[in-house]
Motif scaffolding. Structure first.
Motif, PDB file in Angstrom:
ATOM      1  N   LEU A  35       0.905  -1.069   0.122  1.00 46.34           N
ATOM      2  CA  LEU A  35       0.523  -0.198   0.708  1.00 46.34           C
ATOM      3  C   LEU A  35       0.814   1.330   0.144  1.00 46.34           C
ATOM      4  O   LEU A  35       1.946   1.257   0.338  1.00 46.34           O
ATOM      5  CB  LEU A  35      -0.931   0.053   1.083  1.00 46.34           C
ATOM      6  CG  LEU A  35      -1.638  -1.208   1.370  1.00 46.34           C
ATOM      7  CD1 LEU A  35      -2.199  -1.404   2.979  1.00 46.34           C
ATOM      8  CD2 LEU A  35      -3.201  -1.286   0.803  1.00 46.34           C
ATOM      9  N   VAL A  36       0.412   2.387  -1.357  1.00 48.39           N
ATOM     10  CA  VAL A  36       1.577   3.533  -0.544  1.00 48.39           C
ATOM     11  C   VAL A  36       0.078   4.937  -0.619  1.00 48.39           C
ATOM     12  O   VAL A  36      -0.581   5.001  -1.726  1.00 48.39           O
ATOM     13  CB  VAL A  36       2.353   3.363  -1.170  1.00 48.39           C
ATOM     14  CG1 VAL A  36       2.072   3.611  -2.767  1.00 48.39           C
ATOM     15  CG2 VAL A  36       3.275   4.695  -1.589  1.00 48.39           C
ATOM     16  N   GLY A  37       0.888   5.537   0.185  1.00 53.44           N
ATOM     17  CA  GLY A  37       0.012   6.937  -0.215  1.00 53.44           C
ATOM     18  C   GLY A  37       0.645   7.858  -1.278  1.00 53.44           C
ATOM     19  O   GLY A  37       1.740   7.923  -1.005  1.00 53.44           O
ATOM     20  N   ILE A  38      -0.502   8.259  -2.543  1.00 50.34           N
ATOM     21  CA  ILE A  38      -0.078   9.224  -3.718  1.00 50.34           C
ATOM     22  C   ILE A  38      -0.445  10.304  -3.517  1.00 50.34           C
ATOM     23  O   ILE A  38      -1.495  10.169  -3.869  1.00 50.34           O
ATOM     24  CB  ILE A  38       0.729   8.421  -4.841  1.00 50.34           C
ATOM     25  CG1 ILE A  38       1.084   7.118  -4.844  1.00 50.34           C
ATOM     26  CG2 ILE A  38       1.172   9.560  -5.867  1.00 50.34           C
ATOM     27  CD1 ILE A  38       1.073   6.608  -6.140  1.00 50.34           C
ATOM     28  N   GLY A  39       0.209  11.445  -2.973  1.00 49.05           N
ATOM     29  CA  GLY A  39      -0.654  13.332  -3.070  1.00 49.05           C
ATOM     30  C   GLY A  39      -2.359  12.535  -2.491  1.00 49.05           C
ATOM     31  O   GLY A  39      -3.010  13.157  -3.178  1.00 49.05           O
ATOM     32  N   TRP A  66       5.089  10.716  -9.726  1.00 49.01           N
ATOM     33  CA  TRP A  66       5.607   9.687  -8.329  1.00 49.01           C
ATOM     34  C   TRP A  66       7.021   9.221  -8.651  1.00 49.01           C
ATOM     35  O   TRP A  66       7.321   7.874 -10.137  1.00 49.01           O
ATOM     36  CB  TRP A  66       4.326   9.750  -7.668  1.00 49.01           C
ATOM     37  CG  TRP A  66       3.645  10.714  -7.419  1.00 49.01           C
ATOM     38  CD1 TRP A  66       3.105  11.382  -8.051  1.00 49.01           C
ATOM     39  CD2 TRP A  66       3.958  11.500  -6.415  1.00 49.01           C
ATOM     40  NE1 TRP A  66       2.046  12.386  -7.488  1.00 49.01           N
ATOM     41  CE2 TRP A  66       3.088  11.857  -6.446  1.00 49.01           C
ATOM     42  CE3 TRP A  66       4.446  10.993  -5.282  1.00 49.01           C
ATOM     43  CZ2 TRP A  66       2.127  13.308  -5.426  1.00 49.01           C
ATOM     44  CZ3 TRP A  66       4.311  12.099  -4.429  1.00 49.01           C
ATOM     45  CH2 TRP A  66       3.274  13.074  -4.060  1.00 49.01           C
ATOM     46  N   THR A  67       7.002   8.456  -7.665  1.00 44.00           N
ATOM     47  CA  THR A  67       8.493   7.342  -7.458  1.00 44.00           C
ATOM     48  C   THR A  67       7.915   6.507  -6.330  1.00 44.00           C
ATOM     49  O   THR A  67       7.647   7.277  -5.422  1.00 44.00           O
ATOM     50  CB  THR A  67       9.594   7.326  -7.808  1.00 44.00           C
ATOM     51  OG1 THR A  67       9.766   8.332  -9.415  1.00 44.00           O
ATOM     52  CG2 THR A  67      11.036   6.155  -7.516  1.00 44.00           C
ATOM     53  N   THR A 111       6.552   4.354   0.010  1.00 42.77           N
ATOM     54  CA  THR A 111       6.557   5.565   0.276  1.00 42.77           C
ATOM     55  C   THR A 111       6.656   6.227  -1.305  1.00 42.77           C
ATOM     56  O   THR A 111       7.549   5.592  -2.359  1.00 42.77           O
ATOM     57  CB  THR A 111       8.326   5.931   1.227  1.00 42.77           C
ATOM     58  OG1 THR A 111       8.044   5.662   1.865  1.00 42.77           O
ATOM     59  CG2 THR A 111       7.750   7.918   0.463  1.00 42.77           C
ATOM     60  N   ALA A 112       6.161   7.452  -1.575  1.00 48.61           N
ATOM     61  CA  ALA A 112       5.969   7.484  -3.066  1.00 48.61           C
ATOM     62  C   ALA A 112       6.918   9.004  -2.640  1.00 48.61           C
ATOM     63  O   ALA A 112       6.329   9.595  -1.750  1.00 48.61           O
ATOM     64  CB  ALA A 112       4.621   8.288  -3.000  1.00 48.61           C
ATOM     65  N   ILE A 113       7.332   9.502  -3.649  1.00 54.17           N
ATOM     66  CA  ILE A 113       7.767  10.769  -3.435  1.00 54.17           C
ATOM     67  C   ILE A 113       8.097  11.266  -4.816  1.00 54.17           C
ATOM     68  O   ILE A 113       8.145  10.868  -6.251  1.00 54.17           O
ATOM     69  CB  ILE A 113       9.600  10.636  -2.598  1.00 54.17           C
ATOM     70  CG1 ILE A 113      10.553   9.957  -3.934  1.00 54.17           C
ATOM     71  CG2 ILE A 113       9.816  10.661  -1.923  1.00 54.17           C
ATOM     72  CD1 ILE A 113      11.725  10.261  -2.966  1.00 54.17           C
ATOM     73  N   LYS A 114       7.898  12.450  -5.004  1.00 54.16           N
ATOM     74  CA  LYS A 114       8.000  13.344  -6.506  1.00 54.16           C
ATOM     75  C   LYS A 114       9.259  13.589  -6.821  1.00 54.16           C
ATOM     76  O   LYS A 114      10.466  13.955  -6.253  1.00 54.16           O
ATOM     77  CB  LYS A 114       7.662  14.693  -6.487  1.00 54.16           C
ATOM     78  CG  LYS A 114       6.015  14.841  -6.485  1.00 54.16           C
ATOM     79  CD  LYS A 114       5.145  16.015  -6.231  1.00 54.16           C
ATOM     80  CE  LYS A 114       3.945  15.794  -7.034  1.00 54.16           C
ATOM     81  NZ  LYS A 114       3.554  17.925  -6.547  1.00 54.16           N
ATOM     82  N   ALA A 115       9.713  12.467  -7.943  1.00 53.06           N
ATOM     83  CA  ALA A 115      10.724  12.426  -8.722  1.00 53.06           C
ATOM     84  C   ALA A 115      11.704  13.876  -9.525  1.00 53.06           C
ATOM     85  O   ALA A 115      12.983  14.033  -9.052  1.00 53.06           O
ATOM     86  CB  ALA A 115      11.101  11.551 -10.029  1.00 53.06           C
ATOM     87  N   GLN A 116      10.885  15.030  -9.458  1.00 50.47           N
ATOM     88  CA  GLN A 116      11.301  16.398  -9.709  1.00 50.47           C
ATOM     89  C   GLN A 116      11.524  17.169  -9.214  1.00 50.47           C
ATOM     90  O   GLN A 116      12.402  17.997  -9.279  1.00 50.47           O
ATOM     91  CB  GLN A 116       9.594  16.886 -10.286  1.00 50.47           C
ATOM     92  CG  GLN A 116       8.784  17.345  -9.191  1.00 50.47           C
ATOM     93  CD  GLN A 116       8.125  17.960 -10.317  1.00 50.47           C
ATOM     94  OE1 GLN A 116       7.515  17.495 -11.578  1.00 50.47           O
ATOM     95  NE2 GLN A 116       6.885  19.123  -9.734  1.00 50.47           N
ATOM     96  N   ASP A 117      11.388  16.466  -7.720  1.00 50.97           N
ATOM     97  CA  ASP A 117      12.462  17.013  -6.469  1.00 50.97           C
ATOM     98  C   ASP A 117      13.535  16.876  -6.453  1.00 50.97           C
ATOM     99  O   ASP A 117      13.900  17.164  -5.209  1.00 50.97           O
ATOM    100  CB  ASP A 117      11.649  17.011  -5.351  1.00 50.97           C
ATOM    101  CG  ASP A 117      10.152  17.594  -4.706  1.00 50.97           C
ATOM    102  OD1 ASP A 117       9.611  18.299  -5.865  1.00 50.97           O
ATOM    103  OD2 ASP A 117       8.994  16.837  -4.297  1.00 50.97           O
ATOM    104  N   PHE A 118      13.768  15.706  -7.166  1.00 46.39           N
ATOM    105  CA  PHE A 118      15.411  15.511  -6.526  1.00 46.39           C
ATOM    106  C   PHE A 118      16.302  15.408  -7.915  1.00 46.39           C
ATOM    107  O   PHE A 118      16.744  14.705  -8.306  1.00 46.39           O
ATOM    108  CB  PHE A 118      15.475  13.976  -6.160  1.00 46.39           C
ATOM    109  CG  PHE A 118      14.736  13.652  -5.110  1.00 46.39           C
ATOM    110  CD1 PHE A 118      15.124  14.451  -3.784  1.00 46.39           C
ATOM    111  CD2 PHE A 118      12.980  13.351  -4.664  1.00 46.39           C
ATOM    112  CE1 PHE A 118      15.054  14.137  -2.279  1.00 46.39           C
ATOM    113  CE2 PHE A 118      12.756  13.807  -3.621  1.00 46.39           C
ATOM    114  CZ  PHE A 118      13.545  13.623  -2.775  1.00 46.39           C
TER     115      PHE A 118
END
Length: 344
Positions: A216-220, A264-265, A274-281
Motif C-alpha cells: 500500500l502507498v499514499g500518493i498525493g 511519482w516514484t 513511500t512515494a516521492i515526487k521525482a522532480q524534487d530530486f
C-alpha cells in the motif's frame, strides 16, 4: 567511495539504501565501498548507499549489528534481535534508541511456530510523540496484526483482523491501513480498545487473486495498491518480473487499475512504502518508477535470497539495476532496506 558524513552534509530527506552486514570477498564490485572487507567486517559500521550522491556512506551503529530489519518508518529503523525476542527502535542519525517490550512477553508468542516479525511501521515519530506513538506489525506464521502502544508493557494481537497481511502504512499521516495477500483492506484504530483488542474495520473486500506481493502507498492523498509478481530464478531463488498498480476509488469503494504513477516514484521493501515526487530530486531519480528491494523472509535460502532488487519502469515495463550492486553480497543479511531520514 566512502564519505565521512561529519564533513559532508547530505540532503537528509532523500532515500538511502541501508546495505547488508556481510560483504563478499570479491573486491572488484566497485559500486560499493572500494575497501570492502575493511568496512564490512567492522561490526560497528552500517553502510548506506545514497541515491543522491551515488556513494556509500558509513555510520557507526553497533546497535544494529546482526539484527533483523523489520521496518523503516518515520526516520527510525525497527530491529529485531534474533537470539532473543527483543525489538528496538533505532534512529541511525543520532543513535537514539528505544527498547520495546520483548515479543515473548505476549501470550500469542509461544503459540506461534515461526515467531517471525515480518514488517512493522510507526504511527508517528517517537522523538516527537514519546507518549503517544504506536507500532503496528505483521507477525508469525499466519501473518496476523499485532500492535504496541507507547507505555504499554506488552504487545497486543488484533484478533478481529484475520490472517495473511502483507503491508501496513500510515495513510495521510493519520490512519493505519493494512492489506492482505488478496487485497483485503482494513483500517486499524489502535486507540479504540473495544472489548479485547483494538478495533479493525474492513474498508474493501479482497479483489486480487493473482498471487504476488501486495503493498500500500499514499500518493498525493490517494491510496494506491501495488502488486509485485515474483518467479523462480535458478541462481537467486526468485526474482521480480512485473508490477501492477491500482488506485482506490473511495466513492465506488473499489480498486481501479492505473498504468502509471505520473511524476511519482515509489520505494518498496521492508520500509514503510513511500512515494516521492521525482522532480524534487533534480533528475537523480526517475519518475514513474518503482525502486524495490528484497523483502522475503525465506531464511532457509539465505545464501541465495536477498538479491531481488532493482528499478522498474511502469512506462516501459523494464527493469534496471540499482546504482549499488547488491550482487557483490554473497550473504545478503540483514536485507537491504530503504531509509528515509525524518527531517520534516
Amino acid at each position: 567511495m566512502l564519505v565521512d558524513l561529519s564533513h559532508n552534509p547530505l540532503p537528509l530527506h532523500f532515500p538511502w539504501l541501508m546495505l547488508p552486514d556481510h560483504h563478499c570477498h570479491h573486491h572488484h564490485h566497485h559500486h560499493c565501498a572500494h575497501d570492502g572487507t575493511e568496512v564490512y567486517e567492522n561490526q560497528q559500521l552500517k553502510c548506506f548507499f545514497s541515491l543522491y550522491t551515488n556513494q556509500t556512506h558509513c555510520l557507526e551503529l553497533p546497535e544494529a549489528f546482526e539484527k533483523t530489519v523489520c521496518g523503516s518508518s518515520s526516520g527510525w529503523l525497527i530491529l529485531r534481535d534474533e537470539t532473543t525476542s527483543s525489538v528496538i527502535l533505532l534512529n541511525p542519525l543520532n543513535r537514539a534508541q528505544i527498547a520495546l517490550p520483548e515479543l515473548s512477553s505476549s501470550p500469542f508468542y509461544d503459540q506461534d511456530p515461526s515467531r517471525v516479525l515480518h514488517k512493522a511501521v510507526l504511527s508517528s515519530d517517537p522523538s516527537r510523540c514519546p507518549f503517544d506513538y504506536k507500532v503496528l506489525a505483521v507477525f508469525g506464521e499466519k501473518r496476523r496484526l499485532i500492535c504496541y502502544k507507547a507505555r504499554d508493557k506488552t504487545w497486543t494481537m488484533l484478533h478481529d483482523a484475520g490472517n495473511n497481511y502483507e503491508d501496513i502504512i500510515l495513510f495521510n499521516g493519520e490512519e493505519l491501513l493494512a492489506a492482505t495477500d488478496i487485497g483485503k483492506l482494513v483500517s486499524c484504530d489502535l486507540d479504540d480498545d473495544g472489548w479485547f483488542s483494538p478495533s479493525v474495520n474492513e474498508i474493501a473486500p479482497p479483489f486480487t487473486f493473482k498471487g504476488g506481493k501486495v503493498y500500500l502507498v499514499g500518493i498525493g492523498g490517494e491510496l494506491v495498491m501495488l502488486i509485485r509478481f515474483v518467479q523462480d530464478n535458478p541462481r537467486y531463488g526468485h526474482e521480480t518480473y512485473d508490477f501492477e498498480a491500482y488506485r482506490y476509488e473511495q466513492f465506488e469503494s473499489e480498486w481501479e487499475a492505473i498504468n502509471g504513477l505520473g511524476e511519482w516514484t515509489i520505494f518498496v521493501g521492508k520500509n514503510h512504502t513511500t512515494a516521492i515526487k521525482a522532480q524534487d530530486f533534480k533528475g537523480l531519480i526517475k519518475p514513474n518508477r518503482i525502486y524495490f528491494t528484497e523483502d522475503s523472509l525465506d531464511m532457509e535460502d539465505s545464501l541465495m535470497v536477498g538479491h531481488d532488487s532493482g528499478i522498474f519502469s511502469m512506462e516501459e515495463g523494464k527493469f534496471e539495476a540499482l546504482g549499488c550492486d547488491l550482487s557483490g553480497f554473497m550473504y545478503v543479511w540483514p536485507r537491504a532496506v530503504w531509509f528515509m531520514p525524518n527531517m520534516a
